[in-house]
Design an enzyme around this catalytic site. Structure first.
Site, short mmCIF file in Angstrom:
data_model
loop_
_atom_site.label_atom_id
_atom_site.label_comp_id
_atom_site.label_asym_id
_atom_site.label_seq_id
_atom_site.Cartn_x
_atom_site.Cartn_y
_atom_site.Cartn_z
N TRP A 162 -5.22 1.39 10.53
CA TRP A 162 -5.37 1.38 9.08
C TRP A 162 -5.14 -0.02 8.51
O TRP A 162 -5.79 -0.41 7.55
CB TRP A 162 -4.45 2.42 8.45
CG TRP A 162 -4.62 2.57 6.98
CD1 TRP A 162 -3.67 2.35 6.02
CD2 TRP A 162 -5.80 2.94 6.27
NE1 TRP A 162 -4.19 2.58 4.77
CE2 TRP A 162 -5.51 2.94 4.89
CE3 TRP A 162 -7.09 3.28 6.66
CZ2 TRP A 162 -6.43 3.27 3.91
CZ3 TRP A 162 -8.03 3.60 5.67
CH2 TRP A 162 -7.69 3.59 4.32
N GLU A 180 -11.54 5.63 5.21
CA GLU A 180 -11.04 6.44 6.32
C GLU A 180 -12.10 6.60 7.41
O GLU A 180 -11.77 6.58 8.59
CB GLU A 180 -10.59 7.82 5.84
CG GLU A 180 -9.37 7.83 4.95
CD GLU A 180 -8.06 7.44 5.62
OE1 GLU A 180 -8.01 7.30 6.86
OE2 GLU A 180 -7.08 7.25 4.89
N TYR A 194 0.84 -1.20 0.00
CA TYR A 194 0.00 0.00 0.00
C TYR A 194 0.88 1.26 0.00
O TYR A 194 0.68 2.18 -0.80
CB TYR A 194 -0.94 -0.02 1.21
CG TYR A 194 -1.67 1.27 1.45
CD1 TYR A 194 -2.67 1.69 0.59
CD2 TYR A 194 -1.35 2.07 2.54
CE1 TYR A 194 -3.35 2.89 0.80
CE2 TYR A 194 -2.01 3.27 2.76
CZ TYR A 194 -3.01 3.67 1.88
OH TYR A 194 -3.66 4.86 2.10
#
Length: 187
Positions: free
Chosen positions: A48, A40, A18
């Site tokens: 995350w 988000e 990522y």
């Protein structure tokens, strides 16, 4: 020779991939901006990496993040999402996704695109910070405060300043790669 990466992503192949391919790359596409906004909002209060590991499940559950479809979700679909163990089953966040899809389209009507709206806050150009360590990145800024306030005024939910700053980092509105990271000058 091994590439130097930002310290936050080290040790997990999903995080590293990522980081290497997506994080901090300027995104001007409304579909992708919506996807990141929703991810988000689900991340709020969680890590995350938890969201990244469930990202494919989120895509399937939320019709590939098609905001036009999501804006029309009825209670039956919302209830099925709350039963889906592959995503974060938070009722407030699931409902906020529907609300945010509607608000997203209203912004598109007003500004021509969500991209034009959100990138307007930075005059269409990424803010390039000079962090020597990712831990020095602020959790929020005056700018993320202003964007958050404006989004809330427009009816968006789960868009606090910290969520918005993370969105700005993810979508390249701000470059918070460490200065010695191989991606710093690439994005």
């Amino acid at each position: 020779m091994e590439k130097h990466r930002c310290g936050w992503c080290l040790g997990d192949p999903i995080y590293e991939a990522y980081h290497d391919t997506e994080w901090g790359v300027p995104i001007k596409d409304d579909d992708t901006l919506f996807e990141f906004l929703i991810l988000e909002t689900f991340q709020a209060g969680l890590s995350w990496i938890t969201i990244l590991r469930k990202r494919d499940n989120f895509r399937k559950a939320f019709d590939e993040f098609d905001y036009k479809k999501i804006a029309n979700y009825q209670q039956e679909k919302i209830d099925s999402l709350l039963e889906d163990a592959g995503i974060i089953r938070n009722k407030l966040k699931v409902n906020a996704t529907v609300t945010n899809a509607k608000a997203f389209m209203e912004v598109q009507k007003e500004f021509g695109s969500f991209s034009d709206y959100i990138w307007g806050f930075v005059d269409g150009k990424p803010i390039k910070n000079a962090l020597t360590n990712y831990k020095l990145a602020p959790p929020k800024t005056d700018l993320s405060d202003a964007i958050s306030k404006d989004l809330k005024k427009r009816g968006f939910k789960f868009v606090g300043s910290t969520v918005i700053y993370a969105h700005m980092q993810a979508t390249g509105m701000v470059n918070d790669h460490e200065v010695n990271c191989f991606r710093y000058n690439e994005v």
